[in-house]
Scaffold this motif. Structure first.
Motif, short mmCIF file in Angstrom:
data_model
loop_
_atom_site.label_atom_id
_atom_site.label_comp_id
_atom_site.label_asym_id
_atom_site.label_seq_id
_atom_site.Cartn_x
_atom_site.Cartn_y
_atom_site.Cartn_z
N SER A 216 0.85 -1.18 0.00
CA SER A 216 0.00 0.00 0.00
C SER A 216 0.88 1.23 0.00
N MET A 217 0.68 2.12 -1.00
CA MET A 217 1.37 3.40 -1.07
C MET A 217 0.31 4.49 -1.18
N THR A 218 0.20 5.31 -0.16
CA THR A 218 -0.82 6.35 -0.14
C THR A 218 -0.19 7.69 0.21
N GLY A 219 -0.91 8.77 -0.11
CA GLY A 219 -0.39 10.09 0.22
C GLY A 219 -1.24 11.20 -0.34
N GLN A 220 -0.94 12.42 0.12
CA GLN A 220 -1.62 13.61 -0.37
C GLN A 220 -0.99 14.15 -1.65
N ARG A 221 0.26 13.79 -1.89
CA ARG A 221 0.96 14.29 -3.06
C ARG A 221 1.34 13.13 -3.99
N THR A 222 2.50 13.19 -4.63
CA THR A 222 2.89 12.23 -5.66
C THR A 222 3.10 10.82 -5.10
N ILE A 223 2.62 9.83 -5.86
CA ILE A 223 2.87 8.42 -5.59
C ILE A 223 3.67 7.89 -6.78
N HIS A 224 4.90 7.46 -6.54
CA HIS A 224 5.78 7.03 -7.63
C HIS A 224 6.37 5.65 -7.36
N VAL A 225 6.26 4.76 -8.33
CA VAL A 225 7.09 3.57 -8.41
C VAL A 225 8.11 3.86 -9.50
N GLY A 226 9.39 3.90 -9.14
CA GLY A 226 10.41 4.42 -10.03
C GLY A 226 10.82 3.48 -11.14
N VAL A 227 11.81 3.91 -11.90
CA VAL A 227 12.33 3.16 -13.04
C VAL A 227 12.98 1.86 -12.57
N ASN A 228 12.67 0.77 -13.30
CA ASN A 228 13.31 -0.53 -13.08
C ASN A 228 13.11 -1.08 -11.66
N VAL A 229 11.97 -0.80 -11.07
CA VAL A 229 11.60 -1.37 -9.78
C VAL A 229 10.96 -2.73 -10.01
N ASN A 230 11.24 -3.67 -9.10
CA ASN A 230 10.65 -5.01 -9.19
C ASN A 230 9.73 -5.20 -7.99
N LEU A 231 8.43 -5.34 -8.26
CA LEU A 231 7.43 -5.59 -7.22
C LEU A 231 6.90 -7.00 -7.36
N SER A 232 7.11 -7.81 -6.33
CA SER A 232 6.60 -9.18 -6.31
C SER A 232 5.66 -9.30 -5.11
N VAL A 233 4.37 -9.12 -5.37
CA VAL A 233 3.35 -9.01 -4.32
C VAL A 233 2.35 -10.15 -4.50
N ALA A 234 2.19 -10.92 -3.45
CA ALA A 234 1.34 -12.12 -3.56
C ALA A 234 -0.12 -11.77 -3.79
N ASN A 235 -0.58 -10.67 -3.19
CA ASN A 235 -2.01 -10.34 -3.26
C ASN A 235 -2.24 -8.99 -3.91
N ASP A 236 -2.44 -7.94 -3.11
CA ASP A 236 -2.94 -6.67 -3.65
C ASP A 236 -1.90 -5.56 -3.58
N ILE A 237 -1.87 -4.74 -4.64
CA ILE A 237 -1.12 -3.49 -4.68
C ILE A 237 -2.12 -2.36 -4.74
N THR A 238 -2.00 -1.40 -3.81
CA THR A 238 -2.85 -0.22 -3.80
C THR A 238 -1.98 1.02 -3.85
N LEU A 239 -2.14 1.83 -4.89
CA LEU A 239 -1.44 3.10 -5.04
C LEU A 239 -2.50 4.18 -5.09
N SER A 240 -2.62 4.98 -4.03
CA SER A 240 -3.77 5.88 -3.91
C SER A 240 -3.34 7.27 -3.47
N ASN A 241 -3.71 8.25 -4.29
CA ASN A 241 -3.46 9.66 -3.97
C ASN A 241 -4.78 10.30 -3.56
N THR A 242 -4.79 10.92 -2.39
CA THR A 242 -6.04 11.49 -1.87
C THR A 242 -6.05 13.01 -1.91
N GLY A 243 -5.03 13.62 -2.54
CA GLY A 243 -4.99 15.07 -2.67
C GLY A 243 -5.15 15.49 -4.11
#
Length: 293
Positions: A216-243
């Protein structure tokens, strides 16, 4: 500890008390180095061992370079900060390791090796695990910067290796995994930048690797997954900006690899996955931009 005499201030850092053995540390705890009506900071200059160790200072606490601490539980509590920024140390803690500051920064120096059942880092300003730290934590790591100062970032710097059950990073400013960080979790990674300050962000930077059950990545401002990142997540990915601030985008940048069952990306501004991201989602991909900008 907060019940220090508010009328007594701290001397300059250059006049801190350097303790070279347990007896000198015990003596410091009596009056916190009181000299000329002022407290003094503390520098630990010996290998420390014990059962339940609590070290408090109304000023700052510094661990000297290449020192080791072995304990059942350890609390380092410096009102004016706990900082081994330029000094690696080794901590082998069977139970909980608490690093706390009421007013200032909390830093584990680059190159340190840390093992514990739980790690809690909490301060008003910068809360940081330095470059190249090796941390193996049986249960949870919780890092939080509680202040709204310009330096109130929560971050793990480049090339650190973190193994734990759950990892939580939170603060009002930048919340960040640095370049090339490797995070291996049996549970969840949660990152939350909850302040609306200009320039704040929630980020996983270039070349980092995250293995977790949920992200889970949340915030009022920018949400970034950068260049050449490797995400190995068994279930859920949540990227949420509330601003709805200008530039408050939700982005997965180019060259990244994303593995999960489900991914939800939402925000009031741009929500985007770069065209060369390798997306391996076994169930659903949901992308929502709900602002009127």
């Amino acid at each position: 500890k907060t019940d220090y005499n508010p009328q007594i201030v701290c001397q300059a850092l250059s006049n801190r008390v350097i303790v070279n053995n347990q007896e000198e540390l015990d003596a410091y705890a009596v009056d916190f180095g009181l000299e000329n009506g002022q407290y003094r900071g503390l520098k630990i200059n010996f290998n420390l061992s014990g059962t339940d160790i609590e070290i408090h200072s109304p000023c700052s606490i510094i661990i000297d370079s290449n020192r080791s601490i072995t304990a059942s539980n350890l609390c380092l509590d410096g009102k004016k900060g706990v900082n081994s920024n330029s000094a690696a140390h080794a901590a082998n803690i069977a139970g909980k390791y608490f690093i706390l500051s009421e007013n200032e920064e909390v830093i584990i120096g680059g190159g340190s090796t840390i093992s514990a059942s739980d790690l809690l880092m909490r301060g008003q300003k910068l809360v940081k695990i330095g470059t190249g730290v090796q941390a193996v934590i049986a249960n949870d790591i919780n890092m939080s910067s509680l202040g709204g100062f310009s330096s109130s970032d929560t971050q793990i710097l480049e090339n650190s290796r973190i193994t734990a059950k759950n990892l939580t990073l939170s603060g009002e400013r930048n919340v960040r995994l640095g370049t090339g960080v490797v995070v291996n979790l049996s549970g969840n990674l949660s990152m939350n930048s909850y302040g609306g300050y200009t320039g704040s962000s929630t980020e996983i930077l270039q070349g980092s690797t995250v293995t977790a059950q949920n992200l889970s990545m949340t915030g009022q401002r920018t949400i970034h997954v950068g260049v050449n990142v490797n995400l190995s997540v068994a279930n859920d990915i949540t990227l949420s900006n509330t601003g709805g601030f200008s530039g408050s985008d939700v982005l997965i940048l180019g060259g990244s690899v994303v593995n999960a069952k489900n991914i939800l990306m939402s925000g009031e501004r741009t929500v985007k996955i770069a065209s060369d991201v390798d997306m391996n989602i076994t169930n659903t991909i949901v992308m929502r931009s709900y602002g009127n900008f």
